[in-house]
Write a protein that holds these residues in place. Sequence first.
Motif, mmCIF file in Angstrom:
data_model
loop_
_atom_site.group_PDB
_atom_site.id
_atom_site.type_symbol
_atom_site.label_atom_id
_atom_site.label_comp_id
_atom_site.label_asym_id
_atom_site.label_seq_id
_atom_site.Cartn_x
_atom_site.Cartn_y
_atom_site.Cartn_z
ATOM 1 N N HIS A 134 1.050 4.120 -3.037
ATOM 2 C CA HIS A 134 0.679 5.514 -2.838
ATOM 3 C C HIS A 134 1.846 6.479 -3.007
ATOM 4 N N ASN A 135 3.083 6.012 -2.838
ATOM 5 C CA ASN A 135 4.225 6.928 -2.804
ATOM 6 C C ASN A 135 5.256 6.706 -3.900
ATOM 7 N N GLY A 165 -3.049 10.167 -5.648
ATOM 8 C CA GLY A 165 -4.031 9.148 -5.307
ATOM 9 C C GLY A 165 -5.446 9.650 -5.156
ATOM 10 N N ASP A 213 0.830 -1.206 0.000
ATOM 11 C CA ASP A 213 0.000 0.000 0.000
ATOM 12 C C ASP A 213 0.863 1.253 0.000
ATOM 13 N N THR A 230 -3.761 6.256 -12.191
ATOM 14 C CA THR A 230 -4.040 6.890 -10.907
ATOM 15 C C THR A 230 -3.372 8.236 -10.867
ATOM 16 N N ASP A 287 -6.863 1.424 -5.262
ATOM 17 C CA ASP A 287 -6.692 0.850 -3.926
ATOM 18 C C ASP A 287 -7.535 -0.404 -3.760
#
Length: 356
Positions: free
Chosen positions: A148-149, A302, A144, A298, A314
């Motif tokens: 996201h990063n 996010g 996760d 994406t 996600d």
Amino acid sequence: METPKSKRVMVAVDDTEVSAYAFQWALGNFISEGDYVIVLSAAPYLGIDYPNADMASEYGVPMLATPQDAERAEKKVTGHSKQLVNKYLDMCRQKNIACEGEVVKGDAGSWIVDEGERVSADAIVVGSNAHGLLARTILGSISDYVLHNSPCTVVVVRQSEDALCIHDPLSSQESRKVVIAVDDSKEAIYAFTWALKFFCKPSDNVILYHVHHPYVQPITGSGTGEFGIEEVYIPPDVSAKDEVESLKESQKVVEKFMAFANHESKIKCEGIVRTGQTEAKVIEGLISLKADAVVVGTHEKGAVARTFLGSVSDHLAHNSPCPLIVAKAKKEATIAFDVTPPEHETNNGVAKHHST
């Protein structure tokens, strides 16, 4: 775009079966000859004040460890990580894939993201189990965090019983069923062009998949009902007409992507439009199609307002029945896509609508 272009791929590994599955899938389905692979293992840091019951059992660190105990455990962990990386490097070399390995110490998520940026990776591959929760370094919340990063595209390979039944990660399939989620956003356009450039092959069966949201009639009016609420009557034929027009627009979006693929590459695509709730319809489609992989876009942070983006990526990261490729544009990347292809191209493909 006859064959996938070469790319720099970082694969994060640990000593779990899930990580092994992810690496094998990537080697058989995502990594091509001409690519450069960086195998990264983030080993846990074992200090004298760090050991817990799990560490004591696995790495032989006494619960009341001395500095000497901790040092021996550190060497053991580092040695194990090096052996693990070398095993995967050997697998790459057997396929004539140029590669290098790296062992780092500390927080896996931060290392993966930072090293991915440092080596200018085009994609980062991580594993995740069927429930998205693992106690190991590369999996669970780590995937996760990377999703996201990460500064680049992320490939999340989930090991589930369904996936194991449908896919053989060790086989380089001649023809794969690749689903690309599309809408009219720039993020979806980037994901589509990225997939054509780096992943899809002419032999693949590429499906451009769009979820149509039913048209909602804006309610305006004057007058007050019994409880102070406006009462507005909308004739059924008006609402139905607007929905038909809205559906046509969704089909046109998919057909533009199909026309671009046919015009710019040898990769043939078919289109599917489904109506309903996005997350549910995407998962339902992947299962019914027995997809080998799904590609989505994406936003960099996010959070976007389009169909397949943001929270949908996600949701797929935790529930997709097949490997998920989340295409993320690098900061310096530009998106070049003509959504209005030549008129003679737009009639070559028609998106099919499924009302289920």
